[in-house]
Design an enzyme around this catalytic site. Structure first.
Site, PDB file in Angstrom:
ATOM      1  N   HIS A 110       0.838  -1.211   0.000  1.00  0.00           N
ATOM      2  CA  HIS A 110       0.000   0.000   0.000  1.00  0.00           C
ATOM      3  C   HIS A 110       0.867   1.252   0.000  1.00  0.00           C
ATOM      4  O   HIS A 110       1.975   1.266   0.548  1.00  0.00           O
ATOM      5  CB  HIS A 110      -0.961   0.010   1.188  1.00  0.00           C
ATOM      6  CG  HIS A 110      -0.315   0.201   2.534  1.00  0.00           C
ATOM      7  ND1 HIS A 110      -0.085   1.453   3.081  1.00  0.00           N
ATOM      8  CD2 HIS A 110       0.134  -0.682   3.449  1.00  0.00           C
ATOM      9  CE1 HIS A 110       0.477   1.319   4.271  1.00  0.00           C
ATOM     10  NE2 HIS A 110       0.624   0.035   4.523  1.00  0.00           N
ATOM     11  N   ASP A 139       6.441   2.320   5.975  1.00  0.00           N
ATOM     12  CA  ASP A 139       5.055   1.878   6.039  1.00  0.00           C
ATOM     13  C   ASP A 139       4.214   2.632   5.030  1.00  0.00           C
ATOM     14  O   ASP A 139       3.544   3.597   5.370  1.00  0.00           O
ATOM     15  CB  ASP A 139       4.521   2.085   7.457  1.00  0.00           C
ATOM     16  CG  ASP A 139       3.154   1.476   7.684  1.00  0.00           C
ATOM     17  OD1 ASP A 139       2.736   0.648   6.854  1.00  0.00           O
ATOM     18  OD2 ASP A 139       2.503   1.830   8.686  1.00  0.00           O
ATOM     19  N   GLU A 173      -5.115   0.969   3.023  1.00  0.00           N
ATOM     20  CA  GLU A 173      -4.803  -0.040   4.037  1.00  0.00           C
ATOM     21  C   GLU A 173      -4.816   0.527   5.443  1.00  0.00           C
ATOM     22  O   GLU A 173      -5.212  -0.152   6.400  1.00  0.00           O
ATOM     23  CB  GLU A 173      -3.438  -0.672   3.731  1.00  0.00           C
ATOM     24  CG  GLU A 173      -3.082  -1.866   4.607  1.00  0.00           C
ATOM     25  CD  GLU A 173      -2.407  -1.500   5.916  1.00  0.00           C
ATOM     26  OE1 GLU A 173      -2.277  -2.385   6.790  1.00  0.00           O
ATOM     27  OE2 GLU A 173      -1.996  -0.319   6.073  1.00  0.00           O
ATOM     28  N   GLU A 174      -4.388   1.774   5.581  1.00  0.00           N
ATOM     29  CA  GLU A 174      -4.261   2.352   6.922  1.00  0.00           C
ATOM     30  C   GLU A 174      -5.601   2.502   7.636  1.00  0.00           C
ATOM     31  O   GLU A 174      -5.641   2.682   8.853  1.00  0.00           O
ATOM     32  CB  GLU A 174      -3.544   3.703   6.850  1.00  0.00           C
ATOM     33  CG  GLU A 174      -2.077   3.627   6.428  1.00  0.00           C
ATOM     34  CD  GLU A 174      -1.187   2.932   7.440  1.00  0.00           C
ATOM     35  OE1 GLU A 174      -1.703   2.510   8.494  1.00  0.00           O
ATOM     36  OE2 GLU A 174       0.013   2.800   7.189  1.00  0.00           O
ATOM     37  N   GLU A 198       4.724  -5.352   3.810  1.00  0.00           N
ATOM     38  CA  GLU A 198       4.810  -4.532   5.012  1.00  0.00           C
ATOM     39  C   GLU A 198       6.245  -4.607   5.545  1.00  0.00           C
ATOM     40  O   GLU A 198       6.961  -5.574   5.283  1.00  0.00           O
ATOM     41  CB  GLU A 198       3.833  -5.043   6.081  1.00  0.00           C
ATOM     42  CG  GLU A 198       2.386  -4.715   5.827  1.00  0.00           C
ATOM     43  CD  GLU A 198       2.007  -3.316   6.252  1.00  0.00           C
ATOM     44  OE1 GLU A 198       2.878  -2.579   6.749  1.00  0.00           O
ATOM     45  OE2 GLU A 198       0.832  -2.951   6.078  1.00  0.00           O
ATOM     46  N   HIS A 381       4.089   5.479  11.900  1.00  0.00           N
ATOM     47  CA  HIS A 381       2.991   6.397  12.226  1.00  0.00           C
ATOM     48  C   HIS A 381       3.467   7.554  13.108  1.00  0.00           C
ATOM     49  O   HIS A 381       2.683   8.122  13.880  1.00  0.00           O
ATOM     50  CB  HIS A 381       1.835   5.664  12.924  1.00  0.00           C
ATOM     51  CG  HIS A 381       1.145   4.660  12.054  1.00  0.00           C
ATOM     52  ND1 HIS A 381      -0.072   4.077  12.399  1.00  0.00           N
ATOM     53  CD2 HIS A 381       1.475   4.134  10.850  1.00  0.00           C
ATOM     54  CE1 HIS A 381      -0.439   3.236  11.447  1.00  0.00           C
ATOM     55  NE2 HIS A 381       0.492   3.260  10.503  1.00  0.00           N
TER      56      HIS A 381
END
Length: 413
Positions: A110, A139, A173-174, A198, A381
């Site tokens: 993603h 990510d 995806e998140e 990932e 994140h």
């Protein structure tokens, strides 16, 4: 590539930070290709990291795809744009290479991030002697670039001993992949195996289990009133919400099992008004579906026990991904990956974490799945997000050889 050049290349990887654990015996042809690809791989990574593409930023997603799609078409892939299944999300891309072998392989990555537009201007892609940094660098843009580069290596080496390799690059995806759920369900059922790019966990692991994820929303309705003149006539929704959030005290906030954490909190919009509406979001991660039923039931039961009279409490949920449980099919793929990694004199470990992913959907459909195949990273994140440069070439070697092996001999569904 002769033995001396292999040794020199391995020495270069070691200097970047990787630590050989056993005698190296890499496939010289694949290792040379992975090593030679490094400059272009990192240049491509820089390009797409320096494009804001937070979930819901359809324009940003389109800009990233505009960089990646020509790379895929250049190696003969058939590329299709798949519109998002939910309005407001970026379109997805499905690229396919057709071969002459047996295995039908699905790779999922993603390009959406958790960062808002403008983040790149504040902290664009940069590297130091050990790490690369930037929004989404690990990510999961590092993994997506790894997948595109692995397909290029297969093309350049004329490796076609697979039935098909499909690369899904998705854009939501998140938030649980709401824009691709139907597409993912179709693709995983068509595949013999799913590989997910990932990021790998430190120090150098693939992911063999993941928690499932979901959100619980608590909504409290009260009654507005002047906070100075007649506060007694109000019914404070914020105060009741605080009371309801106390349910969290019964559940862990960290660890390998069930966790529940408060993530958003909203109440009121005027400093002199008793708020009549308050909401909170609880992020829940579970190892089994039954654990989610337990925590949802706890919040629903507590909602009936209000502290502030005449307030009402609603509890709703938004599911995301189911858990990826430990299972024999994933363990077998992980063992195969570990053997390949040993080619480089490196030790691959197996781990799990609370970050959910599409691999859980593959496993639920009965398709063997292996996750965490991207470069190792951390600080996800957050402004600390990084990618370990020492793992870029080894992880590319791993994915490329895994594609070759699985293409020739796919796992049984």
């Amino acid at each position: 590539m002769d033995r001396k050049r292999v040794s020199l290349a391995l020495a270069a990887v070691t200097m970047l930070g990787a630590t050989p654990a056993i005698a190296a015996r890499p496939d010289a042809r694949i290792f040379k290709a992975a090593t030679d690809a490094r400059p272009a791989q990192l240049a491509l990574l820089e390009k797409i990291v320096n494009i804001d593409s937070g979930t819901g930023d359809a324009a940003g997603a389109a800009k990233v795809m505009a960089v990646l799609v020509p790379e895929l078409k250049a190696i003969g892939a058939t590329v299709e744009t798949s519109p998002a299944e939910v309005a407001g999300l970026g379109d997805n891309v499905v690229a396919r290479l057709m071969g002459k072998g047996k295995g039908r392989i699905l790779i999922i990555g993603h390009i959406d991030t958790v960062f808002p537009a403008g983040t790149v201007a504040q902290r664009p892609y940069r590297i130091d002697d050990k790490r690369a940094y930037g929004p989404g660098v690990s990510d999961e843009k590092g993994g997506v670039v790894e997948a595109v580069t692995a397909l290029k290596i297969l093309h350049d080496l004329k490796e076609t001993n697979y039935a098909s390799i499909t690369l899904l690059i998705e854009t939501s995806e998140e938030t649980g992949s709401p824009g691709t759920r139907k597409l993912i369900d179709k693709l995983v059922r068509e595949a013999d195996v799913e590989l997910n790019v990932e990021p790998g966990d430190a120090p150098d692991a693939v992911t063999v289990w993941r928690k499932g994820s979901a959100s619980i929303k608590i909504t409290v309705h009260g009654k507005a009133a002047h906070a100075g003149v007649e506060p007694q006539n109000g019914r404070n929704a914020a105060a009741e919400l605080i009371h309801q959030i106390a349910t969290l005290n019964s559940f862990p906030k960290s660890g390998d099992g069930l966790t529940a954490n408060l993530t958003t909190l909203r109440a009121g919009d005027r400093v002199n008004v008793i708020p009549d509406l308050a909401t909170a979001d609880i992020n829940v991660r579970v190892r089994t579906p039954e654990q989610f039923d337990t925590i949802l039931g706890a919040f629903q039961a507590f909602a009936k026990k209000t502290l502030i009279p005449d307030t009402t409490v609603e509890v709703s949920t938004t599911p995301s991904f189911p858990p990826l449980p430990t299972n024999p099919a994933t363990d077998k793929l992980a063992a195969q990956a570990k053997t390949i990694y040993a080619d480089l004199g490196l030790t691959l470990t197996m781990a799990g974490n609370g970050g959910a992913s599409e691999s859980a959907l593959a496993a639920a459909a009965g398709t063997p799945a292996l996750d965490g195949l991207g470069p190792v990273g951390g600080g996800f994140h957050s402004v600390r997000e990084y990618l370990e440069l020492s793992t870029v070439t080894p992880r590319l070697y791993l994915l490329t050889k895994l594609l070759i092996q699985l293409g020739a001999t796919p796992p049984a569904r």
